[in-house]
Design a protein around this motif. Structure first.
Motif: not given
Length: 76
Positions: A62-69, A71-76
């Motif tokens: 769950e922590a990995e999924q939150r972190q990936r989200r 990161i994806e939001q920051q790269t947009r």
């Protein structure tokens, strides 16, 4: 040779006698959740450790999924 055969058959018969009708088949044992095991069995410590590890694994996923989200939001 006959002695070995007799001993082997005796061993098979004794093993067959030990498997009572109150025990389920292997498929039934695997389908049973670990929480239904008696608390005082020899493997209760290992079962608790396994359950704890599974809970930790879920938390890490769950922590990995939150972190990936994030990161994806920051790269947009």
């Amino acid at each position: 040779m006959a002695v070995r055969r007799t001993l082997f058959l005796g061993l098979l018969l004794s093993l067959a006698a030990c498997s009572g009708s109150e025990q389920g088949t292997a498929g039934e044992d695997e389908a049973r959740p670990a929480s239904r095991l008696p608390a005082d069995n020899v493997f209760s410590g290992q079962v608790r450790a396994l359950e704890k590890a599974e809970g930790l694994e879920q938390t890490l996923r769950e922590a990995e999924q939150r972190q990936r989200r994030q990161i994806e939001q920051q790269t947009r």
